[in-house]
Design an enzyme around this catalytic site. Structure first.
Site, PDB file in Angstrom:
ATOM      1  CB  ALA A 267      -0.907   0.014   1.230  1.00 47.09           C
ATOM      2  CG  MET A 268       1.938   5.231  -2.039  1.00 49.36           C
ATOM      3  SD  MET A 268       3.629   5.123  -1.377  1.00 49.36           S
ATOM      4  CE  MET A 268       3.890   6.832  -0.968  1.00 49.36           C
ATOM      5  CD  GLU A 269       4.075   6.357   2.590  1.00 44.69           C
ATOM      6  OE1 GLU A 269       3.783   5.209   2.186  1.00 44.69           O
ATOM      7  OE2 GLU A 269       5.244   6.761   2.709  1.00 44.69           O
ATOM      8  CG  ASN A 270      -0.481   8.023  -2.418  1.00 44.42           C
ATOM      9  OD1 ASN A 270       0.680   8.087  -2.787  1.00 44.42           O
ATOM     10  ND2 ASN A 270      -1.261   6.984  -2.684  1.00 44.42           N
ATOM     11  CG  HIS A 302       3.122   0.620   7.428  1.00 45.71           C
ATOM     12  ND1 HIS A 302       4.320   0.277   8.015  1.00 45.71           N
ATOM     13  CD2 HIS A 302       3.440   1.284   6.292  1.00 45.71           C
ATOM     14  CE1 HIS A 302       5.310   0.732   7.270  1.00 45.71           C
ATOM     15  NE2 HIS A 302       4.810   1.342   6.202  1.00 45.71           N
ATOM     16  CD  GLU A 303       0.904   2.069   3.686  1.00 45.61           C
ATOM     17  OE1 GLU A 303       1.475   3.159   3.480  1.00 45.61           O
ATOM     18  OE2 GLU A 303       1.498   0.964   3.587  1.00 45.61           O
ATOM     19  CG  HIS A 306       3.935   5.963   6.186  1.00 47.15           C
ATOM     20  ND1 HIS A 306       5.240   6.131   6.595  1.00 47.15           N
ATOM     21  CD2 HIS A 306       3.917   4.799   5.478  1.00 47.15           C
ATOM     22  CE1 HIS A 306       5.973   5.110   6.162  1.00 47.15           C
ATOM     23  NE2 HIS A 306       5.195   4.279   5.492  1.00 47.15           N
ATOM     24  CD  GLU A 325       8.320   3.056   4.405  1.00 43.74           C
ATOM     25  OE1 GLU A 325       7.629   2.400   5.211  1.00 43.74           O
ATOM     26  OE2 GLU A 325       7.826   3.780   3.514  1.00 43.74           O
TER      27      GLU A 325
END
Ligand code: TRP
Ligand code: ZN
Length: 885
Positions: A267-270, A302-303, A306, A325
């Site tokens: 996944a990605m924390e945009n 986690h995301e 961030h 990270e």
């Protein structure tokens, strides 16, 4: 694809940017056969670097430049240069608005980096350097900008148009419509996101600690709406936990998660718009295992975490990746520990670290958690940066104490809010908040390799003194032949013969300071002497795995049994069981290698019998204690990994245990299965523990090949009301010799779940992991299955990765077919998706671990990949480092 040899980027060459971008206004016009991106950048000379005006060099890849203007004046093509990776022009003023227009092709983007199509939707992935595939930009994390984004697309097919921040305007233009989003927080381009699609959402809300209402939305394709609740619950728990444990509050009015099927990582924390691999969002009892539920919970956390550790405070450059990270993995691990069983979470994480990160640290790609050079940054989203990085943050907390650590993190967030900073800044905040000197501790950031810690003890009855001596050393890693001593926090206790934990007073101290303490080992050799110790004690060392090292202590079997029984540290009770199992397995491996007939050791069966009879023992712990070290871990621990001997020894021991313990295991299994039948599924700690134990027992029992067990396994497969039990049973059947039941179960499962991509991933990986003969051919056949796709990373990971990385006995088959298969896949994927190709390669990079014949075969395949031509930077870096002397 490139022709020239790629060059490495070096940390020591870091330079602040010549220009900043104050404001970024983007306009996306999305179509099926192309998209256009208009960018208006307010560019500003970095005054720290002087008042001259050097050329402005923007990053850009695979962009078709349509127009460029400065302050409203279109530039003639003589006024700028375009190359494969850059757009260069000469500013005339220290502040100006640069407008570019480019055409891109998301519809043919198979690398899944930049703007791409996943199924019917558009989505983005920009970390680390994907934004340059969207528009010309200063694509580096120390350039932070306020973004305004307008997205335009067909109204019918893309009713939902999302970007970072808050929605500020929307409108229609015939068959198309548009939406504008504004993100008030300055951010680097890697946190940019855009989504357009026919998405539905589950909506909820969260009231923050300062009583602000935040709208929470999880967007999925309509057929998945029923699988979102677990992620939503996890999100709310994460938001609350970060307020309670770190004092961190969410900052926008809306927080969105979007699930996409084609995604390179988890996944990605945009900012405000996290984009997730659907495997890390979707979960329901019928389709997702307990492990998958826990992964969803952990990745959502986690995301979300961030937002502070990564977004509000971000990285200056990509060498600092572990700053966000490592810290964020530590935060999510503690969250999961608080939500579930702390000891079990720690055991799982340590097993993962030892099996995979220790192997990375011992291989050709070894690097410090803050690397000092890279060719392709995507290759450095590693177990070292993430998992070891998290261990380093954990050591800081162990050394500073929970309160000191919190003071340090408060200072870090306050001091650096809105900045792009370094690992040194993080350490400095920890030092300043605690008046501590962490200069030696910082070696963990710069030195690679897993330290060894040898422990010896000396007891002097006459003086009642007990001395522990630690010797540390660290093996050479690429580019680092000599290492300086680390600071290694050794959390410890001393046990008396009857299992009491003794008060701990070091020589020179006035009084004892509790029964547990942390020794900071900082020298190559260092001793600690405890006084007032009336009889020789049993040391409990490295409790909770307080440092990522390979510790060796000479324990007798009796001592291990005593630790298993009496140690108040749950992790170390499990560790004692592991050490006992390792000793027995190593004996069996040596016996296989010596050509002896294997004899079972009654001690382990006795121990297991005792554990099974102990009704006070937590079921999750029992399941962990009954789990033998994996073949992969045994390979990592061996000097030379003898795959066949490891497999034979371990299978022998498993069967011997199953036979010796048949009655208690069978009885316990049946009781657990009966409980399952009666209770509705919940992904809570208690039920997860029960199913985990039930699964372990069934796997043992099936090794006996008894008809009653086979029938029970088939019953569990067919009747289970949840995927955990169903998949456990399926895995048992697949690995058994019951050909008819196996074939029927596989067919039944595929028929039932053929339309659920994530479930079919599990179906692929169960088969890829089979120990039965013919698995490679089966994997090749499955690549033709309609549910398989070479363009979907989850499928690649499940089937090809499942075989190459999770099935050592078949991947390392003596004929070299496994290696050949992997090399073929890497060569094919290199052109489609370099990030996935490069990750898939990992098992081949470990060639030095094996005996000469296999080394030669593995090297030959690496050389074949190298010679195949047109290598991406990603694959080039891994192959060339693996083959370097
Ligand atoms: N930053 C993301 C995380 O740790 C992971 C990430 C980095 C990523 N690069 C990526 C995800 C590329 C997808 C694709 O949560
Ligand atoms: Zn992360």
């Amino acid at each position: 694809m490139r022709s020239e040899t790629p060059v490495a980027v070096q940390l020591k060459d870091y330079q602040a940017p010549d220009y900043f971008i104050e404001r970024t206004v983007l306009d996306f016009d999305l179509y099926d056969d192309h998209s256009t991106v208009t960018a208006e950048l307010t560019v500003l000379r970095n005054s720290d670097k002087g008042s001259d005006l050097p050329p402005l060099v923007l990053d850009g890849q695979e962009l078709e430049l349509l127009s460029v203007s400065i302050d409203g004046q279109e530039l003639p093509s003589s006024a700028y240069q375009v190359s494969d990776n850059h757009l260069t022009l000469q500013p005339q003023t220290k502040r100006f608005v640069l407008r570019t227009q480019v055409r891109i092709h998301p519809e043919s983007n198979t690398a899944l980096e930049g703007l791409y199509r996943s199924g019917k939707m558009f989505c983005t992935q920009c970390e680390a350097e994907g934004f340059r595939k969207i528009t010309y930009y200063l694509d580096r994390p120390d350039v932070m900008s306020a973004f305004t984004t307008t997205v335009r697309a067909d109204k019918q097919r893309f009713p939902v148009l999302l970007s970072n921040g808050n929605p500020v305007a929307q409108g229609e233009e015939g068959a198309r419509h548009w939406a504008t989003w504004e993100d008030p927080f300055k951010k680097p381009a890697y946190l940019f996101a855009l989504v357009a699609g026919d998405l539905w959402c589950v909506e909820d809300s969260f009231t923050t600690m300062s009583q602000r209402e935040v709208a929470l939305r999880i967007y999925v394709e309509p057929e998945n709406l029923g699988k979102v609740q677990h992620a939503m619950d996890s999100l709310k728990k994460s938001m609350k936990w970060d307020e309670e444990v770190y004092g961190r509050e969410y900052d926008l009015d809306i927080f969105m998660i979007v699930a996409v099927s084609d995604f390179n990582m988890g996944a990605m924390e945009n900012k405000g718009l996290n984009i997730f691999n659907s495997s890390c969002v979707l979960a329901s009892p019928e389709t997702a295992t307990d492990a998958a539920h826990q992964r969803v919970e952990a990745v959502v956390a986690h995301e979300y975490f961030h937002n502070w550790s990564g977004n509000r405070v971000t990285c200056r450059d990509w060498f600092q990746l572990s700053l966000k990270e490592g810290f964020t993995v530590f935060r999510d691990a503690e969250f999961s520990a608080d939500m579930n069983s702390r000891t079990v979470k720690r055991i799982e994480d340590v097993v993962f670290l030892r099996t995979n990160q220790f192997a990375e640290d011992a291989g050709p790609m070894a690097h410090p958690i803050r690397p000092d050079s890279y060719i392709e940054i995507s290759n450095f989203y590693t177990l070292t940066v993430y998992e070891k990085g998290s261990e380093v943050v954990r050591m800081l907390r162990t050394l500073l104490g929970a309160d000191g650590f919190r003071k340090g993190s408060d200072l870090y967030f306050e001091r650096h809010d809105g900045q792009a900073v370094t690992c040194d800044d993080f350490i400095k905040a920890m030092e300043d908040a605690n008046g501590a000197d962490l200069s030696q501790f910082k070696r963990w950031y710069s030195q690679a390799g897993t330290p060894r810690l040898a422990v010896s003890s000396y007891y002097d009855k006459a003086s009642a003194e007990y001395t522990l001596t630690f010797q540390q050393s660290c093996p050479a890693t690429p580019g680092q032949s000599e290492k300086l001593p680390f600071v290694i926090p050794v959390q410890m206790a001393l046990l008396s013969a009857d299992g009491e934990h003794l008060p701990l007073q070091l020589k020179g101290e006035d009084s004892a300071q509790g029964c547990e303490r942390v020794l900071a080992v900082s020298e190559a050799e260092q001793s600690f002497t405890f006084v007032g110790i009336e009889a020789e004690p049993l040391p409990s060392l490295l409790r909770s795995f307080s440092a990522p090292v390979k510790m060796s202590v000479e324990y007798s079997r009796e001592q291990l049994l005593a630790l298993m029984q009496h140690d108040s540290d749950g992790f170390n009770r499990w560790e004692a069981a592991q050490q006992l199992q390792l000793a027995i397995l190593n004996g069996l491996i040596a016996a296989v290698q010596a050509g002896k007939t294997l004899k079972s050791d009654p001690q382990l069966a006795e121990v297991f019998a005792g554990l099974l009879a102990d009704s006070s023992l937590d079921q999750a712990m029992l399941a962990e204690m009954l789990s033998l070290p994996s073949e992969a871990l045994l390979a990592e621990l061996a000097e030379v990994a003898d795959v066949e001997a490891i497999h034979q020894a371990r299978e022998f021991l498993r069967k011997a245990l199953a036979q010796a313990l048949y009655a208690p295991m069978w009885q316990r299994y049946q009781a657990l299965r009966a409980q399952s039948r009666e209770q509705a599924y919940a992904a809570d700690a208690e039920q997860i523990a029960r199913r985990s134990l039930q699964g372990k027992l069934l796997a043992y029992l099936m090794l006996t090949e008894k008809t009653e067990v086979k029938a029970a396994c088939v019953e569990q497969f067919e009747q289970a009301h949840n995927m955990t039990e169903r998949l456990n049973a399926l895995a048992c059947l697949v690995n058994s010799s019951f050909a008819a039941e196996k074939a029927q179960a596989l067919a039944q499962f595929a028929e039932h779940f053929k339309d659920d991509a994530l479930v079919m991933d599990q179906w692929f990986s169960v088969q890829a992991g089979s120990v039965c003969p013919g698995t490679l051919n089966q994997v090749k056949a499955l690549m033709q299955h309609p549910a398989f796709s070479f363009k979907n990373p989850n499928k690649i990971r499940a089937l090809i990765g499942g075989f190459c990385a999770q099935n050592p006995i078949h991947f390392h088959a003596a004929d070299g077919e496994g290696y050949r298969f992997l090399a073929d896949q890497v060569i094919a994927l290199n052109a489609l998706n370099p990030q996935i190709a490069s990750r898939l390669l990992t098992p081949l990079t470990r060639w030095r671990k094996y005996a000469p014949a296999r080394q030669a075969q593995m090297r030959a395949e690496l050389e074949r990949i190298r010679a195949s031509g047109g290598l991406s930077k990603d694959v080039f870096e891994v192959v060339s480092k693996s083959l370097a002397d």
